[in-house]
Design an enzyme around this catalytic site. Sequence first.
Site, PDB file in Angstrom:
ATOM      1  N   GLU A 427       0.805  -1.228   0.000  1.00 32.33           N
ATOM      2  CA  GLU A 427       0.000   0.000   0.000  1.00 32.33           C
ATOM      3  C   GLU A 427       0.838   1.278   0.000  1.00 32.33           C
ATOM      4  O   GLU A 427       0.773   2.077   0.930  1.00 32.33           O
ATOM      5  CB  GLU A 427      -0.967  -0.026   1.189  1.00 32.33           C
ATOM      6  CG  GLU A 427      -1.940  -1.177   1.023  1.00 32.33           C
ATOM      7  CD  GLU A 427      -3.062  -1.195   2.053  1.00 32.33           C
ATOM      8  OE1 GLU A 427      -4.208  -1.441   1.663  1.00 32.33           O
ATOM      9  OE2 GLU A 427      -2.791  -0.970   3.236  1.00 32.33           O
ATOM     10  N   GLU A 492      -4.525 -10.435  -0.144  1.00 39.43           N
ATOM     11  CA  GLU A 492      -5.380 -10.336   1.041  1.00 39.43           C
ATOM     12  C   GLU A 492      -6.828 -10.546   0.623  1.00 39.43           C
ATOM     13  O   GLU A 492      -7.279  -9.997  -0.375  1.00 39.43           O
ATOM     14  CB  GLU A 492      -5.268  -8.945   1.690  1.00 39.43           C
ATOM     15  CG  GLU A 492      -3.926  -8.664   2.310  1.00 39.43           C
ATOM     16  CD  GLU A 492      -3.810  -7.235   2.869  1.00 39.43           C
ATOM     17  OE1 GLU A 492      -4.818  -6.689   3.352  1.00 39.43           O
ATOM     18  OE2 GLU A 492      -2.707  -6.685   2.793  1.00 39.43           O
TER      19      GLU A 492
HETATM   20  C1  GAL Z   1      -5.346  -3.879   3.789  1.00 43.04           C
HETATM   21  C2  GAL Z   1      -3.948  -3.729   4.332  1.00 43.04           C
HETATM   22  C3  GAL Z   1      -3.764  -4.474   5.633  1.00 43.04           C
HETATM   23  C4  GAL Z   1      -4.907  -4.198   6.558  1.00 43.04           C
HETATM   24  C5  GAL Z   1      -6.189  -4.590   5.900  1.00 43.04           C
HETATM   25  C6  GAL Z   1      -7.398  -4.281   6.729  1.00 43.04           C
HETATM   26  O1  GAL Z   1      -5.664  -2.802   3.012  1.00 43.04           O
HETATM   27  O2  GAL Z   1      -2.992  -4.156   3.433  1.00 43.04           O
HETATM   28  O3  GAL Z   1      -2.565  -4.079   6.199  1.00 43.04           O
HETATM   29  O4  GAL Z   1      -4.945  -2.855   6.839  1.00 43.04           O
HETATM   30  O5  GAL Z   1      -6.357  -3.872   4.726  1.00 43.04           O
HETATM   31  O6  GAL Z   1      -7.424  -4.949   7.924  1.00 43.04           O
HETATM   32 MG    MG Z   2      -2.489  -0.063   5.098  1.00 40.91          MG
END
Ligand code: GAL
Ligand code: MG
Length: 997
Positions: A427, A492
């Site tokens: 990010e 993710e």
């Molecule tokens: C993503 C990020 C993670 C965490 C997650 C939300 O955008 O990469 O670090 O923030 O969202 O829990």
């Molecule tokens: Mg983040």
Amino acid sequence: MARKTVKRWEDHRITGIGRREARTAFYRDSQKRICLNGEWKFKYVEAPEFSPEGFEQSGICEEWDIIDVPSVWQLRGYDKMHYTDVLYPFPVNPPYVPDENPTGIYKKTVVLEEQWLQKDTILKFHGVDSAFDVWVNGTHVGFSKVSRLPSEFEITDFVKCGENDITVRVYKWSDGTYLEDQDMWWLSGIYRDVELINEEKNAILDVQVNSTLDDDYRDGIFTARIAMKQAGTSFKWKLSYKGEVVLEEKLTSETKEACIEAKLPEVYKWTAETPNLYDFTVESATQEVTVRCGFRRIEIKDKNFRVNNQVILLNGVNHHDYNPKEGRVVTRELMEADIRLMKQYNINAVRCSHYPANEYFYDLCDEYGLYVIDEADLECHGFEWVENYTWITDDETWKAAYVDRSVRMVKRDRNHPSIIMWSMGNESAFGCNFRSAAEAIRKLDDTRLVHYEGDFEAEVTDVYSTMYTRLKGLKEIAEYQVKGDKPHVMCEYGHAMGNGPGGLKAYQDLYRKYKRLQGGFLWEWYDHGIYTEEEGQKYYKYGGNYGDFPTNGNFCIDGILMPDRTPSPGMEEYKQIIAPVEIAAVEGSMTKIQLTNYYDFLNLETVVLDWKLQAENQIVQEGVVENLFVAPHEKKTITLPITEFEVQANTDYYLTLTVCQKADTRYALAGHEIKKVQIPLQIRKDEFAVRKAADKLQVSKSQDVLTVKNSCITAKFSTVFGKLLSFEANGKEYLSEGPRMNVYRATIDNDMYKKEDWMNKYFIQKPVEETESIHWQEEADKVTVQIKTFFSCYNQSWGFECDYTYEIYSCGQMKVELQGKAVQRGKLEPPFLPRIGITMKANKALQETMWYGMGPGESYIDSKAASVMGIYESTVDQMMTDYVFPQENGHREQVKWFRIGDATDGLLCKMENKLGLNLANYTDESLEKAQHPFEIEKAEHVIIHLDYLHSGLGSNSCGEEQLEENKVKLQDFAMAFTVSAVKCGTEIEEARKQYID
Ligand code: GAL
Ligand code: MG
């Protein structure tokens, strides 16, 4: 806006001073070490400028505090705890940080002996957050940053025989902080190990191995580069497998570097499923070091990434360093416990989100077998929120800082076979500095893939990575409709915040179906709650609980592992969804089942299949099928040796199948369950009985109460409120409020985007049931009470016309039927509801529970893969899942009956058709209100929920909503159940009885 005086910790062009080049962490090294963990003198100041005069000299720290290393000072009473997801807790003004810059000065005295001084001295910090200066005996020896990577300093010239003073000044904020904006607690200090290494004058400094396979994926190709402190060092190297030497050679190198090349026929290959490791040992006259290597080849071929020529699927999880009492300080034991648990839960990949882990973590991944995405310690997410996301990412002056973070990671970790991808960070948008980082990585190691989700166009990465992509978008990716044809990973997804995630199967189905999709990494492993004991309460704190502002509150409570390491129901679900073996019924056959092997390398001969033919809770027949020769990615139909059996009346039959590990492994014993599937069988023999009549029921009516009564039963109804007021049997009250319609649940985190409308527009937590009519009718052996109501919520035009029919039998049973007809006389209505069902209040003494339905854990329509039908026993309290942030929990799907009882008597409730069940010692309102488990107000009754339908969980706190079919729409419904008093112990028998109505 360049400033005249630049502080060292605000100069982003400096990546370090006096720090040695990064190098591998040897698996074994014969050199002497002194561990500097333990007590250090400590002085905390508000800003570096407040450091006491002469702080770097010895003999100044008598009055100082004592702190233990490793630790984070916020959890030792200094500074303050603060959690943010994206926000920098200071102005975005890179590279400058606030003047108020909490600083910790650490001091330790180390005694060195003459013998030690014959060799060189290296001071190694494994992790210091965020930047630090080091002095030895008053002399400045270096400066370093990047919180989650080691820094080594050669201090030979500064140490002496006897006492030596080491001073470390750690800055909370530095220009590096702009690159360390990961979603986590802001924590500072020397939080990983510190050690001194007694380095040989002709030391083996670094070893880089590359162990790959030839084009037939059969023979091993081994190369190694050895870097020495002195030219002309003679040494011997050997490669061994399980203690047996397979190759060895003696060498003397003219220069400071030696290169080795060798071929190894028919090697044992490394994969996450077969983590075969070789030891590469280099031995000089003075030193012996070992690094472990695994022969495996990673490449992209025909648009997929492959390991050893096999297209693999990543069933991964995102892992942060976390410890509920220590913040980011983790122990070897904790790391190993994590890895074992991952393996036990069928996880085959881990992403080190969003920074390199401790060195030891990768040793474990190599050994246990996990594919790793190693990620550079780099995130500048806060820039997105000022709408200048590429500010530093696309600013050349920050290039060195970006590249340094990748390069040092690669140099440290490149010998680990488990690492299959290098991730440049998280990010931080995209720009020139990532182009440079990718180039630098490839120069150092081109045997792995480059990953970075923020390279949205996949310009320099080898894989196209996205996060939280909705199913529709994922399908477009899967069909190569977007972003070229690089293979895809979901770095993710499945945000495990609170109760959830639900709907994981839909993702897994896509991953398994489409070539381009190669799996994903669940977000995330841990709930980052901080253990707290206060005023007699034990609980976990999250953002805001320390008065920290701004904060993202419980957004850090988003793991499948609770802070106390209890696997959450979401983790049980994930285990089943990603299981390497799938079992399906073969239509039209009771004995045939189909097995699918989703392992990428293992044949199913490593597992056994346990089968049980069950008559509800009884085992009728059982057996074990061994020798399942099913090749990777293949299917096979097998026949179970089920023989004829006598069918019992009024009983359901199931085939319960578990796939278990055949032999012991490093992480689990033989018999460990890998997958569980239950197949309901179409076998049923119904027998009906006639209810025995007891003495005649008497009906009496006072001004507002209607009573139906005989010697067995008393049922009272409010004629004003149109509801059951009490259900008594044999002189004991079981229910003190009858079924009331309900459409609300204590909102879960995944409802966060629905909650506002549900509660402040549709007022679903504000139900009103208005009585339209009450009629009753007496027959020989029963009394029927019919109540019609209208159900709606404050200021709503939608609602239900409810028709309740109570049939009270003289034998003591009461059957309740509810028909609901959805009505809408305006236009506004909720797109969907949490649930449609009823609530009842039962006697508080009835704490022992038993149910026939899905279990043993909680289940929801889109998260029930870990549950099977069975008869389970528990207590009302134990049926609750103790989420760190209280919310709807403990639901059980497909319940056919339940019993709640005290030591002797119980209330049995039998459903006509399966319903969802919650039993709780609190109301939804108190659950909604509480911020921590201990704040949940206890109810005066056991609260019973029976749901006609209960909406799925989804993953919408960050990701996909519930699938449409798992959303409960405003609709007509009908439910029916019978309540009666039973002696505990007879409930199963009673529940099986079926009556002629
Ligand atoms: C993503 C990020 C993670 C965490 C997650 C939300 O955008 O990469 O670090 O923030 O969202 O829990
Ligand atoms: Mg983040």
